[in-house]
Design an enzyme around this catalytic site. Structure first.
Site, PDB file in Angstrom:
ATOM      1  N   ASN A  54      30.069 -18.554   9.346  1.00 44.86           N
ATOM      2  CA  ASN A  54      29.975 -17.509   8.311  1.00 44.86           C
ATOM      3  C   ASN A  54      30.987 -17.785   7.203  1.00 44.86           C
ATOM      4  O   ASN A  54      31.541 -16.869   6.608  1.00 44.86           O
ATOM      5  CB  ASN A  54      30.224 -16.128   8.943  1.00 44.86           C
ATOM      6  CG  ASN A  54      29.794 -14.992   8.032  1.00 44.86           C
ATOM      7  OD1 ASN A  54      28.924 -15.159   7.185  1.00 44.86           O
ATOM      8  ND2 ASN A  54      30.431 -13.839   8.178  1.00 44.86           N
ATOM      9  N   SER A  55      31.238 -19.087   6.958  1.00 44.50           N
ATOM     10  CA  SER A  55      32.236 -19.472   5.954  1.00 44.50           C
ATOM     11  C   SER A  55      31.970 -20.921   5.567  1.00 44.50           C
ATOM     12  O   SER A  55      31.027 -21.530   6.070  1.00 44.50           O
ATOM     13  CB  SER A  55      33.651 -19.331   6.525  1.00 44.50           C
ATOM     14  OG  SER A  55      33.799 -20.179   7.648  1.00 44.50           O
ATOM     15  N   SER A 144      38.899  -3.346  16.198  1.00 42.66           N
ATOM     16  CA  SER A 144      38.236  -2.519  15.188  1.00 42.66           C
ATOM     17  C   SER A 144      38.333  -1.044  15.560  1.00 42.66           C
ATOM     18  O   SER A 144      38.214  -0.689  16.739  1.00 42.66           O
ATOM     19  CB  SER A 144      36.764  -2.917  15.093  1.00 42.66           C
ATOM     20  OG  SER A 144      36.070  -2.011  14.266  1.00 42.66           O
ATOM     21  N   TYR A 168      28.737  -4.624  18.691  1.00 41.24           N
ATOM     22  CA  TYR A 168      29.932  -5.152  18.018  1.00 41.24           C
ATOM     23  C   TYR A 168      31.175  -4.413  18.509  1.00 41.24           C
ATOM     24  O   TYR A 168      32.165  -5.024  18.937  1.00 41.24           O
ATOM     25  CB  TYR A 168      29.790  -5.010  16.491  1.00 41.24           C
ATOM     26  CG  TYR A 168      31.108  -5.138  15.768  1.00 41.24           C
ATOM     27  CD1 TYR A 168      31.758  -6.369  15.671  1.00 41.24           C
ATOM     28  CD2 TYR A 168      31.744  -4.022  15.219  1.00 41.24           C
ATOM     29  CE1 TYR A 168      32.993  -6.474  15.043  1.00 41.24           C
ATOM     30  CE2 TYR A 168      32.967  -4.122  14.587  1.00 41.24           C
ATOM     31  CZ  TYR A 168      33.584  -5.343  14.500  1.00 41.24           C
ATOM     32  OH  TYR A 168      34.810  -5.447  13.891  1.00 41.24           O
ATOM     33  N   LYS A 172      34.433  -5.649  21.013  1.00 38.99           N
ATOM     34  CA  LYS A 172      35.864  -5.560  20.680  1.00 38.99           C
ATOM     35  C   LYS A 172      36.607  -4.759  21.756  1.00 38.99           C
ATOM     36  O   LYS A 172      37.733  -5.102  22.134  1.00 38.99           O
ATOM     37  CB  LYS A 172      36.039  -4.902  19.307  1.00 38.99           C
ATOM     38  CG  LYS A 172      35.616  -5.789  18.151  1.00 38.99           C
ATOM     39  CD  LYS A 172      36.552  -6.985  17.987  1.00 38.99           C
ATOM     40  CE  LYS A 172      36.190  -7.861  16.815  1.00 38.99           C
ATOM     41  NZ  LYS A 172      37.087  -9.030  16.667  1.00 38.99           N
ATOM     42  N   ASN A 218      27.520  -6.143   5.523  1.00 36.06           N
ATOM     43  CA  ASN A 218      28.514  -5.108   5.219  1.00 36.06           C
ATOM     44  C   ASN A 218      28.324  -4.567   3.800  1.00 36.06           C
ATOM     45  O   ASN A 218      27.767  -5.235   2.925  1.00 36.06           O
ATOM     46  CB  ASN A 218      29.936  -5.666   5.396  1.00 36.06           C
ATOM     47  CG  ASN A 218      30.226  -6.026   6.840  1.00 36.06           C
ATOM     48  OD1 ASN A 218      30.383  -7.195   7.177  1.00 36.06           O
ATOM     49  ND2 ASN A 218      30.278  -5.030   7.699  1.00 36.06           N
ATOM     50  N   VAL A 236      20.930   2.453   1.093  1.00 39.38           N
ATOM     51  CA  VAL A 236      21.969   3.294   1.703  1.00 39.38           C
ATOM     52  C   VAL A 236      21.420   3.781   3.034  1.00 39.38           C
ATOM     53  O   VAL A 236      20.394   4.488   3.077  1.00 39.38           O
ATOM     54  CB  VAL A 236      22.312   4.488   0.780  1.00 39.38           C
ATOM     55  CG1 VAL A 236      23.313   5.420   1.465  1.00 39.38           C
ATOM     56  CG2 VAL A 236      22.859   3.987  -0.548  1.00 39.38           C
ATOM     57  N   PHE A 237      22.107   3.395   4.106  1.00 38.24           N
ATOM     58  CA  PHE A 237      21.593   3.709   5.438  1.00 38.24           C
ATOM     59  C   PHE A 237      21.965   5.137   5.846  1.00 38.24           C
ATOM     60  O   PHE A 237      23.028   5.374   6.397  1.00 38.24           O
ATOM     61  CB  PHE A 237      22.132   2.716   6.470  1.00 38.24           C
ATOM     62  CG  PHE A 237      21.733   1.283   6.196  1.00 38.24           C
ATOM     63  CD1 PHE A 237      20.429   0.964   5.858  1.00 38.24           C
ATOM     64  CD2 PHE A 237      22.669   0.253   6.281  1.00 38.24           C
ATOM     65  CE1 PHE A 237      20.051  -0.360   5.599  1.00 38.24           C
ATOM     66  CE2 PHE A 237      22.302  -1.066   6.034  1.00 38.24           C
ATOM     67  CZ  PHE A 237      20.996  -1.367   5.685  1.00 38.24           C
ATOM     68  N   ARG A 311      21.188   3.440  10.033  1.00 39.74           N
ATOM     69  CA  ARG A 311      21.266   2.141  10.709  1.00 39.74           C
ATOM     70  C   ARG A 311      21.639   2.380  12.169  1.00 39.74           C
ATOM     71  O   ARG A 311      22.609   3.108  12.437  1.00 39.74           O
ATOM     72  CB  ARG A 311      22.338   1.297   9.999  1.00 39.74           C
ATOM     73  CG  ARG A 311      22.447  -0.127  10.475  1.00 39.74           C
ATOM     74  CD  ARG A 311      23.413  -0.933   9.617  1.00 39.74           C
ATOM     75  NE  ARG A 311      24.805  -0.498   9.756  1.00 39.74           N
ATOM     76  CZ  ARG A 311      25.845  -1.099   9.173  1.00 39.74           C
ATOM     77  NH1 ARG A 311      25.643  -2.145   8.384  1.00 39.74           N
ATOM     78  NH2 ARG A 311      27.065  -0.647   9.346  1.00 39.74           N
ATOM     79  N   GLY A 313      23.351   2.412  15.607  1.00 44.88           N
ATOM     80  CA  GLY A 313      24.726   2.090  15.989  1.00 44.88           C
ATOM     81  C   GLY A 313      25.773   2.663  15.062  1.00 44.88           C
ATOM     82  O   GLY A 313      26.967   2.638  15.369  1.00 44.88           O
TER      83      GLY A 313
END
Ligand code: UD1
Length: 366
Positions: A54-55, A144, A168, A172, A218, A236-237, A311, A313
């Site tokens: 992702n980079s 998080s 997610y 964590k 995000n 907009v969720f 969304r 979750g």
């Protein structure tokens, strides 16, 4: 500023009393790249591992340009690869690890939970094995505030019970449980666990920012890409949450405030024992529409949006009480939402297509 020109902005360099070598997992990512600049600026030797899922390697060229120093070594590897990771510890005398490598999009995690557990939890156990094997006992772990789940309104402190609502957040939380156990059973092992709220914004140079692979999961990078014309509108969720404007409320934290907290954690590892957990956040909630409004002011352009279904979750509101870390280390965020949007827009304007096409890091990664 043109991203090709050298950055000669303000520095607040001050070397740590004992220069130490820090391994940053996910060092080319959004949080990781900004953390590397801050650590280099403060005299740390930095080793990066990243799988670039992702980079891109180009990010590290920019890190070095901003810091005016080189990253000590860069390894392209998946942290689940224990042998490759172990070889990095063989080659470098690592004093501490900042563990940032993880998948991090809530929506994606509900569609593909297994890869989230595999990378986030499996990657952490792989790292712990390598650290144990090499007697490295100091870890700053990026968790998080998502672990709190739907805990209700108002800033939440660290005593709030964990009730994760998506894979997610669960991944964590599982990592935190593992780290807590490890600290109980490995003498001298110290973990400072930082529960992030929502890190956003960009380095003030405009050279570094958030450039996720594919369509951003995000909010802030998506809004920035709408502003620059890469997407027609923001979805907009959820517009029916029990919040002032019906959209979900989060605690957005400037990336530079976020990474300063990581460096302070490193500075304090030697004074700590066992595992300590701290929230990072501003204590101020902003709705999705607040972010849209602030970004519109920052960029001077319309941000078209439509309100769609919630969304899976997601929780209505999550705001962090970070007063414990202020008491412990004197950390306090100094950048407001307007600054976060201004810096994110500055990066997006200078890099409308992200890092694509920017100079590659010279030489092959080790
Ligand atoms: C989550 C975690 C946060 C973590 C971050 C990592 C929670 C509550 N928080 O943030 O701790 O640091 O992941 O990235 O789980 N949204 C839209 N449209 C979009 C994208 C997002 O409306 O296209 C909304 C989301 O529904 C949410 C808000 O914007 O209400 C923020 O979403 P996002 O940026 O994805 O972060 P979180 O999921 O809140």
């Amino acid at each position: 500023m043109d991203p090709r020109t050298p950055y000669d902005g303000p520095r607040t360099a001050s070397a740590p009393s004992t220069p130490s070598t820090v391994l940053v997992t996910g060092g080319a990512g959004f949080v990781g790249s900004h953390a590397c600049v801050d650590l280099l600026d403060h005299g740390y030797e930095v080793i990066v591992v990243d799988d670039y899922s992702n980079s891109t390697p180009q990010v590290l060229t920019r890190v070095e340009r901003i810091a005016g120093r080189f990253v000590g070594a860069v390894y392209e590897l998946d942290i689940r690869d224990r042998h490759a990771l172990s070889a990095v510890f063989d080659r470098h005398s690592v004093d501490a690890v900042v563990h940032l490598a993880a998948h991090k999009a809530v929506g994606e995690s509900t569609r593909m939970p297994v890869p989230y557990y595999d990378t986030n939890v499996g990657g952490t156990t792989s790292l712990l094995s390598a650290m144990h094997e090499h007697h490295v006992r100091h870890l700053v772990f990026s968790s998080s505030c998502a672990v709190y789940g739907d805990a209700g309104g108002g800033p939440l402190d660290e005593s709030t019970p964990a009730r994760p609502t998506n894979p997610y957040a669960s991944s964590k939380w599982l990592c935190e449980r593992i780290l807590d156990d490890v600290c109980r059973h490995w003498p001298g092992f110290v973990v400072l666990c930082l529960r992030h709220s929502n890190p956003v914004g960009a380095h003030p140079s405009g050279l570094l920012g958030e450039d996720p692979a594919g369509t951003p999961g995000n909010l802030m990078p998506y809004v920035a890409q709408v502003a620059v014309g890469r997407h027609e509108r923001l979805r907009v969720f959820g517009g029916d949450y029990p919040t002032p404007d019906g959209t979900a409320v989060r605690d957005y934290l400037h990336i530079m405030d976020t990474v300063e907290a990581h460096r302070l954690a490193l500075d304090h590892l030697a004074d700590e024992s066992g595992m300590r957990v701290f929230n990072l956040g501003t204590g101020t909630g902003s709705s999705v529409l607040d972010v849209v409004t602030a970004f519109r002011s920052a960029c001077g352009r319309a941000i078209p949006f439509e309100i769609v279904g919630r969304r899976p979750g997601d929780v209505p509101e999550l705001v962090a009480d970070a007063s414990a870390v202020t008491r412990a280390w004197g950390w306090r965020p100094t950048r407001d939402l307007a600054t976060m949007c201004r810096d994110a827009w500055h990066f997006q304007q200078l890099n409308p297509h992200g890092y694509a096409g920017s100079a590659r890091r010279p030489g092959k990664e080790e």
